[in-house]
Design a protein around this motif. Sequence first.
Motif, mmCIF file in Angstrom:
data_model
loop_
_atom_site.group_PDB
_atom_site.id
_atom_site.type_symbol
_atom_site.label_atom_id
_atom_site.label_comp_id
_atom_site.label_asym_id
_atom_site.label_seq_id
_atom_site.Cartn_x
_atom_site.Cartn_y
_atom_site.Cartn_z
ATOM 1 N N PRO A 121 68.049 21.482 54.099
ATOM 2 C CA PRO A 121 68.263 20.346 53.187
ATOM 3 C C PRO A 121 67.301 20.331 52.010
ATOM 4 O O PRO A 121 67.679 19.918 50.909
ATOM 5 C CB PRO A 121 68.067 19.122 54.090
ATOM 6 C CG PRO A 121 67.294 19.608 55.261
ATOM 7 C CD PRO A 121 67.704 21.027 55.459
ATOM 8 N N ILE A 122 66.074 20.789 52.229
ATOM 9 C CA ILE A 122 65.118 20.858 51.119
ATOM 10 C C ILE A 122 65.584 21.866 50.081
ATOM 11 O O ILE A 122 65.562 21.603 48.869
ATOM 12 C CB ILE A 122 63.721 21.238 51.648
ATOM 13 C CG1 ILE A 122 63.213 20.190 52.638
ATOM 14 C CG2 ILE A 122 62.736 21.388 50.499
ATOM 15 C CD1 ILE A 122 62.977 18.840 52.031
ATOM 16 N N VAL A 142 67.838 23.370 44.801
ATOM 17 C CA VAL A 142 68.792 24.175 44.034
ATOM 18 C C VAL A 142 69.625 23.292 43.119
ATOM 19 O O VAL A 142 69.928 23.669 41.981
ATOM 20 C CB VAL A 142 69.682 24.990 44.995
ATOM 21 C CG1 VAL A 142 70.857 25.602 44.257
ATOM 22 C CG2 VAL A 142 68.870 26.097 45.665
ATOM 23 N N ARG A 143 70.001 22.097 43.589
ATOM 24 C CA ARG A 143 70.792 21.193 42.747
ATOM 25 C C ARG A 143 70.024 20.753 41.509
ATOM 26 O O ARG A 143 70.621 20.474 40.466
ATOM 27 C CB ARG A 143 71.219 19.965 43.549
ATOM 28 C CG ARG A 143 72.251 20.242 44.613
ATOM 29 C CD ARG A 143 72.943 18.954 45.037
ATOM 30 N NE ARG A 143 71.999 17.933 45.468
ATOM 31 C CZ ARG A 143 71.589 17.767 46.721
ATOM 32 N NH1 ARG A 143 72.043 18.582 47.671
ATOM 33 N NH2 ARG A 143 70.738 16.816 47.042
ATOM 34 N N LEU A 147 65.616 29.729 37.450
ATOM 35 C CA LEU A 147 65.638 30.558 38.653
ATOM 36 C C LEU A 147 65.811 32.022 38.283
ATOM 37 O O LEU A 147 65.167 32.907 38.874
ATOM 38 C CB LEU A 147 66.770 30.102 39.580
ATOM 39 C CG LEU A 147 66.885 30.836 40.919
ATOM 40 C CD1 LEU A 147 65.590 30.726 41.716
ATOM 41 C CD2 LEU A 147 68.051 30.295 41.727
ATOM 42 N N GLY A 148 66.671 32.293 37.296
ATOM 43 C CA GLY A 148 66.835 33.674 36.848
ATOM 44 C C GLY A 148 65.549 34.245 36.268
ATOM 45 O O GLY A 148 65.262 35.443 36.434
ATOM 46 N N LEU A 149 64.764 33.411 35.574
ATOM 47 C CA LEU A 149 63.487 33.874 35.026
ATOM 48 C C LEU A 149 62.540 34.309 36.124
ATOM 49 O O LEU A 149 61.919 35.385 36.033
ATOM 50 C CB LEU A 149 62.858 32.749 34.197
ATOM 51 C CG LEU A 149 61.428 32.990 33.710
ATOM 52 C CD1 LEU A 149 61.370 34.158 32.738
ATOM 53 C CD2 LEU A 149 60.859 31.730 33.077
ATOM 54 N N LEU A 161 59.586 24.105 36.991
ATOM 55 C CA LEU A 161 59.872 24.267 35.566
ATOM 56 C C LEU A 161 61.039 23.380 35.143
ATOM 57 O O LEU A 161 61.000 22.749 34.071
ATOM 58 C CB LEU A 161 60.184 25.739 35.270
ATOM 59 C CG LEU A 161 59.016 26.721 35.353
ATOM 60 C CD1 LEU A 161 59.507 28.145 35.133
ATOM 61 C CD2 LEU A 161 57.935 26.378 34.334
ATOM 62 N N SER A 162 62.068 23.321 35.965
ATOM 63 C CA SER A 162 63.215 22.464 35.654
ATOM 64 C C SER A 162 62.822 20.994 35.665
ATOM 65 O O SER A 162 63.287 20.203 34.833
ATOM 66 C CB SER A 162 64.338 22.725 36.651
ATOM 67 O OG SER A 162 64.788 24.067 36.590
#
Length: 247
Positions: free
Chosen positions: A136-137, A142-143, A150-152, A179-180
């Motif tokens: 769940p974490i 991810v959402r 994530l690609g970076l 970062l997001s």
Amino acid sequence: MRGLPFLAGATLMLACGVALAAGAPASPWSFAEQSAQSPEMASALRIFLGLTALSFIPAALVCMTCFVRIVVVLSMLRHAIGLMESPPNVVIITLALFLTLFSMQPVLQRLNDDAVQPYLAGQLKMGAAADRGIEPIKDFMVRQTREQDLGLMIELANVPRPQSLADVSMLHLIPAFMLSELRTAFQVGFVIFLPFLLVDLIVASVLMALGMMMVPPSTVSVPLKLLLFVLIDGWNIVTRSLLGTIH
């Protein structure tokens, strides 16, 4: 007081999940399970691991929840109004903490039902409980994480791109998530700054037109911004906007 065991168990699962998902060897857990031959030893190991997990609360709170987003926005709001010391840091951090617990309640409830309670009841071993607890974490993180961030991290790590959620390593997901969160916090903070900046410009223009150039604009603008913030029910708007960005 009823929430303390729940939070301690959830924190224990967070720490175990981070270690397992980051590629840490599972031998310490198997060693602990094999060595716990007596109820006294099992109880002592459980207490030791629980106390150890308490030291991971700040790291788990900052790295794996929306706490960073909330506390950054509240700090930027204080600077936008022009108040350097009010509300105090302890008030901002406490408010951010409880807003984080409120927004993370579904995730923590799922973690508690799927991993913590079965582990405490003896239905799951620690390794299996940690694997269940991290799901769940990871879903929540991810959402909130942008694909570019994530690609970076995957590109910098020079590893193959994951094909599914199960292939995403927490070692790459956590910095991408932070970062997001910072990007989202600065976007919300920019929107918050705009109306207060407009008030500062209007006050400065009026004072210059009246020839009161020796009067600091903040002396007049800060009370006006406070009045404006109270009249529009600013705390309600900021809280609604913050929690609305969490999905």
